[in-house]
Enzyme design. Structure first.
Site, PDB file in Angstrom:
ATOM      1  CE  LYS A  23       1.654   0.556  12.645  1.00 32.43           C
ATOM      2  NZ  LYS A  23       2.781   1.676  12.190  1.00 32.43           N
ATOM      3  NE  ARG A  98      -2.384   4.742  10.195  1.00 33.69           N
ATOM      4  CZ  ARG A  98      -1.795   3.541   9.544  1.00 33.69           C
ATOM      5  NH1 ARG A  98      -2.539   2.196  10.052  1.00 33.69           N
ATOM      6  NH2 ARG A  98      -0.737   3.597   9.256  1.00 33.69           N
ATOM      7  NE  ARG A 137       7.762  -1.648   5.018  1.00 36.91           N
ATOM      8  CZ  ARG A 137       6.733  -0.884   5.418  1.00 36.91           C
ATOM      9  NH1 ARG A 137       6.307  -1.416   6.758  1.00 36.91           N
ATOM     10  NH2 ARG A 137       6.145   0.141   5.194  1.00 36.91           N
ATOM     11  NE  ARG A 171       3.405  -0.662   2.854  1.00 37.82           N
ATOM     12  CZ  ARG A 171       3.017  -0.259   4.004  1.00 37.82           C
ATOM     13  NH1 ARG A 171       3.074  -1.298   4.700  1.00 37.82           N
ATOM     14  NH2 ARG A 171       2.703   0.880   4.162  1.00 37.82           N
ATOM     15  NE  ARG A 182       3.269   4.937   5.123  1.00 38.17           N
ATOM     16  CZ  ARG A 182       4.012   3.902   4.966  1.00 38.17           C
ATOM     17  NH1 ARG A 182       4.821   4.228   3.740  1.00 38.17           N
ATOM     18  NH2 ARG A 182       4.529   3.114   5.563  1.00 38.17           N
TER      19      ARG A 182
HETATM   20  P1  AP5 Z   1       7.463  -3.024  10.108  1.00 37.39           P
HETATM   21  O1  AP5 Z   1       7.068  -3.863  10.877  1.00 37.39           O
HETATM   22  O2  AP5 Z   1       7.022  -3.220   8.606  1.00 37.39           O
HETATM   23  O3  AP5 Z   1       6.880  -1.439  10.471  1.00 37.39           O
HETATM   24  P2  AP5 Z   1       5.321  -1.126  10.568  1.00 37.39           P
HETATM   25  O4  AP5 Z   1       5.021  -0.254  11.898  1.00 37.39           O
HETATM   26  O5  AP5 Z   1       4.173  -2.283  10.442  1.00 37.39           O
HETATM   27  O6  AP5 Z   1       5.192  -0.136   9.412  1.00 37.39           O
HETATM   28  P3  AP5 Z   1       3.971   0.275   8.199  1.00 37.39           P
HETATM   29  O7  AP5 Z   1       4.811   1.048   7.266  1.00 37.39           O
HETATM   30  O8  AP5 Z   1       3.909  -0.934   7.874  1.00 37.39           O
HETATM   31  O9  AP5 Z   1       2.972   1.108   9.252  1.00 37.39           O
HETATM   32  P4  AP5 Z   1       2.114   2.038   8.484  1.00 37.39           P
HETATM   33  O10 AP5 Z   1       1.327   2.046   9.612  1.00 37.39           O
HETATM   34  O11 AP5 Z   1       2.695   3.320   7.653  1.00 37.39           O
HETATM   35  O12 AP5 Z   1       1.332   0.966   7.153  1.00 37.39           O
HETATM   36  P5  AP5 Z   1       0.103   0.244   7.066  1.00 37.39           P
HETATM   37  O13 AP5 Z   1       0.279  -0.749   6.155  1.00 37.39           O
HETATM   38  O14 AP5 Z   1      -0.507   0.313   8.260  1.00 37.39           O
HETATM   39  O15 AP5 Z   1       8.785  -2.613   9.934  1.00 37.39           O
HETATM   40  C1  AP5 Z   1       9.409  -1.657   9.094  1.00 37.39           C
HETATM   41  C2  AP5 Z   1      10.842  -2.172   8.969  1.00 37.39           C
HETATM   42  O16 AP5 Z   1      11.626  -1.906   9.849  1.00 37.39           O
HETATM   43  C3  AP5 Z   1      10.946  -3.429   8.341  1.00 37.39           C
HETATM   44  O17 AP5 Z   1      11.777  -3.813   7.447  1.00 37.39           O
HETATM   45  C4  AP5 Z   1      11.267  -4.095   9.613  1.00 37.39           C
HETATM   46  O18 AP5 Z   1      12.217  -5.547   9.327  1.00 37.39           O
HETATM   47  C5  AP5 Z   1      12.381  -3.142  10.261  1.00 37.39           C
HETATM   48  N1  AP5 Z   1      12.316  -3.141  11.774  1.00 37.39           N
HETATM   49  C6  AP5 Z   1      11.146  -3.483  12.503  1.00 37.39           C
HETATM   50  N2  AP5 Z   1      11.559  -3.516  13.960  1.00 37.39           N
HETATM   51  C7  AP5 Z   1      12.772  -3.025  13.924  1.00 37.39           C
HETATM   52  C8  AP5 Z   1      13.621  -2.745  14.842  1.00 37.39           C
HETATM   53  N3  AP5 Z   1      13.395  -2.855  16.275  1.00 37.39           N
HETATM   54  N4  AP5 Z   1      14.863  -2.464  14.734  1.00 37.39           N
HETATM   55  C9  AP5 Z   1      15.444  -2.334  13.114  1.00 37.39           C
HETATM   56  N5  AP5 Z   1      14.425  -2.589  12.052  1.00 37.39           N
HETATM   57  C10 AP5 Z   1      13.231  -3.122  12.509  1.00 37.39           C
HETATM   58  O19 AP5 Z   1      -0.921   1.716   6.364  1.00 37.39           O
HETATM   59  C11 AP5 Z   1      -0.310   2.069   5.020  1.00 37.39           C
HETATM   60  C12 AP5 Z   1      -1.551   3.157   4.602  1.00 37.39           C
HETATM   61  O20 AP5 Z   1      -3.063   2.368   4.423  1.00 37.39           O
HETATM   62  C13 AP5 Z   1      -1.637   4.126   5.706  1.00 37.39           C
HETATM   63  O21 AP5 Z   1      -0.758   5.249   5.190  1.00 37.39           O
HETATM   64  C14 AP5 Z   1      -3.009   4.628   5.306  1.00 37.39           C
HETATM   65  O22 AP5 Z   1      -3.418   5.397   3.868  1.00 37.39           O
HETATM   66  C15 AP5 Z   1      -3.946   3.454   5.129  1.00 37.39           C
HETATM   67  N6  AP5 Z   1      -4.646   2.797   6.492  1.00 37.39           N
HETATM   68  C16 AP5 Z   1      -3.842   1.783   7.213  1.00 37.39           C
HETATM   69  N7  AP5 Z   1      -4.706   1.624   8.430  1.00 37.39           N
HETATM   70  C17 AP5 Z   1      -5.800   2.703   8.336  1.00 37.39           C
HETATM   71  C18 AP5 Z   1      -6.654   3.034   9.120  1.00 37.39           C
HETATM   72  N8  AP5 Z   1      -6.676   2.657  10.281  1.00 37.39           N
HETATM   73  N9  AP5 Z   1      -7.149   4.331   9.080  1.00 37.39           N
HETATM   74  C19 AP5 Z   1      -6.788   5.030   7.902  1.00 37.39           C
HETATM   75  N10 AP5 Z   1      -6.168   4.582   6.920  1.00 37.39           N
HETATM   76  C20 AP5 Z   1      -5.534   3.395   7.198  1.00 37.39           C
END
Ligand code: AP5
Length: 228
Positions: A23, A98, A137, A171, A182
């Protein structure tokens, strides 16, 4: 024709997908390509934690466990940010909504400004591969550009392609135990949004097991169609 320019309705995208689906990676690419604004609730929450705000203090332990932060906190943070001028031209929602409560709140926020969700794009991936993606990552500390030990390394080792920075970070919640929690939270609370947006007839699926560039091309095609 009197030459009057009609401003196109803003394109607003929701990126759905489990942790590691790509994402953030893809939101940054779409932001650059289409002049849209990436709004990541994960980034907003991490900034609140770092700043020690009341919301940040409440969110910190929840995020470290891999659970979802309460709807009230996340919706308030998102609402504040969405009212900024730089969001008026269209937004990529990265990690929001979410829960179905958050999705309902987003619909209300959109309708208050006469906007709609143009497309909700589900990044379709296998859970097992997500552990590998997340454990490899890291990001540039200066500009936030994302990298991966195997799938996306800087052209020059130790130097960010985007800004030339040389300091990188990982992270706190990118460990195996938290990632498992997660993924559990994603399947319990977020996956139902796929049906929510299918009902609204804005759902599109993209195979996010493809290489990063191929996923990018599929997403750009969706946005180009929306803009046409
Ligand atoms: P990356 O692009 O970083 O993946 P991502 O989908 O953004 O993953 P996140 O871990 O950031 O998502 P998340 O939803 O757990 O975290 P968030 O910060 O939102 O890609 C990952 C890796 O893979 C990278 O190294 C990239 O280079 C590689 N990659 C990407 N695409 C690829 C491909 N096609 N092929 C190969 N490699 C690839 O949330 C964190 C925490 O915040 C949550 O756990 C929760 O506690 C809280 N939170 C956030 N938003 C909310 C909400 N709306 N409601 C409640 N709690 C929330």
């Amino acid at each position: 024709m009197d030459g009057t320019q009609i401003k196109p309705t803003a394109v607003n995208l929701v990126l759905l997908g489990p942790p590691g689906a790509g994402k953030g990676t893809q939101a940054r690419k779409l932001e650059e390509a289409f002049d849209l604004k990436q709004l990541s609730t994960g980034d907003l929450l991490r900034a609140a934690v770092a700043a020690g705000t009341e919301a940040g203090l409440a969110a910190k332990a929840v995020m470290e466990r891999g659970d979802l932060v309460s709807d009230d906190i996340v919706i308030a943070i998102l609402r504040d940010r969405l009212s900024d001028d730089d969001c008026a031209g269209g937004v990529i929602f990265d990690g929001f909504p979410r829960t179905t409560v958050q999705a309902g709140a987003l619909d209300e926020l959109m309708s208050e400004t006469g906007q709609t969700i143009t497309a909700a794009i589900s990044l379709e991936v296998d859970d097992a591969a997500m552990i590998e993606r997340i454990s490899g990552r890291y990001t540039c500390s200066a500009c936030g550009e994302g990298y991966h030990d195997s799938f996306k390394t800087p052209a020059k080792e130790g130097v960010c392609d985007n800004c030339g920075g040389s300091d990188f970070k990982r992270r706190a919640d990118d460990n195996a135990e938290t990632v498992a929690q997660r993924l559990k939270a994603y399947h319990a609370d977020t996956a139902p949004l796929i049906a929510y947006y299918a009902d609204q007839q804005v759902l599109q699926g993209v195979d996010a097991m493809q290489p990063i560039d191929a996923v990018e091309n599929d997403l750009k095609a969706i946005v180009q169609t929306a803009l046409a």
